[in-house]
Write a protein that holds these residues in place. Structure first.
Motif, PDB file in Angstrom:
ATOM      1  N   LEU A  22       4.747  21.084  -4.055  1.00 53.76           N
ATOM      2  CA  LEU A  22       6.211  21.144  -4.119  1.00 53.76           C
ATOM      3  C   LEU A  22       6.687  22.064  -5.255  1.00 53.76           C
ATOM      4  O   LEU A  22       7.614  22.860  -5.092  1.00 53.76           O
ATOM      5  N   ILE A  23       6.041  21.908  -6.429  1.00 51.39           N
ATOM      6  CA  ILE A  23       6.459  22.734  -7.580  1.00 51.39           C
ATOM      7  C   ILE A  23       6.198  24.212  -7.324  1.00 51.39           C
ATOM      8  O   ILE A  23       7.049  25.083  -7.529  1.00 51.39           O
ATOM      9  N   TRP A  24       4.981  24.534  -6.873  1.00 49.51           N
ATOM     10  CA  TRP A  24       4.615  25.942  -6.622  1.00 49.51           C
ATOM     11  C   TRP A  24       5.470  26.545  -5.513  1.00 49.51           C
ATOM     12  O   TRP A  24       5.956  27.669  -5.612  1.00 49.51           O
ATOM     13  N   GLY A  25       5.659  25.778  -4.452  1.00 46.20           N
ATOM     14  CA  GLY A  25       6.480  26.277  -3.353  1.00 46.20           C
ATOM     15  C   GLY A  25       7.909  26.520  -3.785  1.00 46.20           C
ATOM     16  O   GLY A  25       8.549  27.511  -3.391  1.00 46.20           O
ATOM     17  N   GLY A  26       8.442  25.636  -4.638  1.00 46.99           N
ATOM     18  CA  GLY A  26       9.810  25.813  -5.112  1.00 46.99           C
ATOM     19  C   GLY A  26       9.964  27.067  -5.964  1.00 46.99           C
ATOM     20  O   GLY A  26      10.916  27.825  -5.834  1.00 46.99           O
ATOM     21  N   ARG A  27       8.946  27.241  -6.848  1.00 39.28           N
ATOM     22  CA  ARG A  27       9.002  28.438  -7.696  1.00 39.28           C
ATOM     23  C   ARG A  27       8.931  29.718  -6.868  1.00 39.28           C
ATOM     24  O   ARG A  27       9.618  30.695  -7.111  1.00 39.28           O
ATOM     25  N   ARG A  28       8.028  29.657  -5.875  1.00 30.21           N
ATOM     26  CA  ARG A  28       7.868  30.843  -5.033  1.00 30.21           C
ATOM     27  C   ARG A  28       9.157  31.140  -4.277  1.00 30.21           C
ATOM     28  O   ARG A  28       9.568  32.299  -4.130  1.00 30.21           O
ATOM     29  N   LYS A  29       9.789  30.066  -3.799  1.00 33.34           N
ATOM     30  CA  LYS A  29      11.036  30.259  -3.076  1.00 33.34           C
ATOM     31  C   LYS A  29      12.111  30.828  -3.985  1.00 33.34           C
ATOM     32  O   LYS A  29      12.890  31.716  -3.610  1.00 33.34           O
ATOM     33  N   VAL A  30      12.143  30.323  -5.223  1.00 33.85           N
ATOM     34  CA  VAL A  30      13.123  30.844  -6.190  1.00 33.85           C
ATOM     35  C   VAL A  30      12.887  32.320  -6.452  1.00 33.85           C
ATOM     36  O   VAL A  30      13.804  33.133  -6.514  1.00 33.85           O
TER      37      VAL A  30
END
Length: 224
Positions: free
Chosen positions: A29-37
């Motif tokens: 969740l954290i990595w995916g969120g950062r990538r999306k940002v």
């Protein structure tokens, strides 16, 4: 007792698996969120750049249109670019063409006409005796001296030399002075042996050249 330990160990493994699963989910969740940002940020930057580019193109088009209209109005009043080309070309030529420096005449040392070891100069030698006018109002025909033409005869007269006996009496220093002061004919006295010829003519004699002058073979209207 050992049975209870087995149960506890089984519970611990279950808890460890659950913790690992929770960690994986949280990391995803954290990595995916950062990538999306990050993707969203790059997308926003690209959109901003495209908007700026479109705005610049629009401004440039407006400026080009304005320039075109102004040039059309200028040409309609007879002041188009073609009318300025001659003036601009002349200005460019004036800027790019350097002024040529004044050429200084090169003057080398004057030759030693009389072979006295001293180069001829305006102040060399001693000025001979001169006459303001010919004796008896009539000068000798100095053109009978080989090397003295009409122009040189007039120059000799201006310097005050009218007669053969004047030239025949010149000393070495006086010859040096005349050599140095015959403008345009420097050195002719020594080179053409004026003194030797003048002595013959002053004594009433003739030279092969003087006879040719008298016969009219050298200069017109010099028969005498």
């Amino acid at each position: 007792m050992f049975k209870n330990w087995g149960f506890l160990l089984g519970e611990m493994w279950v808890l460890l698996l659950l913790a690992a699963l929770v960690g994986l989910i949280a990391g995803w969740l954290i990595w995916g969120g950062r990538r999306k940002v990050g993707v969203d940020a790059r997308g926003a930057e690209i959109r901003q750049l495209r908007a700026d580019l479109d705005s610049c193109k629009s401004d440039c088009k407006d400026k080009d249109d304005l320039i075109g209209r102004l040039e059309a109005r200028l040409e309609g009043r007879g002041g188009g670019p073609a009318a300025h080309e001659p003036a601009q070309a002349a200005k460019a030529a004036a800027v790019s063409t350097p002024t040529a420096p004044a050429k200084v005449a090169e003057t080398g040392p004057a030759p030693d006409f009389d072979k006295d070891g001293v180069d001829e100069g305006a102040n060399e030698g001693v000025k001979p005796m001169t006459l303001e006018a010919p004796r008896g109002g009539q000068g000798d025909n100095l053109k009978k001296i080989k090397g003295v033409g009409p122009k040189l005869e007039k120059l000799c007269n201006r310097l005050g030399f009218w007669h053969f006996d004047q030239i025949a009496a010149w000393t070495g220093d006086e010859v040096a002075w005349v050599n140095a002061n015959l403008e345009g004919f420097k050195g002719r006295v020594t080179r053409d042996h004026w003194v030797e010829q003048a002595k013959v003519l002053a004594a009433g004699g003739k030279t092969e050249f003087s006879e040719r002058v008298e016969a009219g073979d050298v200069y017109d209207k010099d028969k005498s």
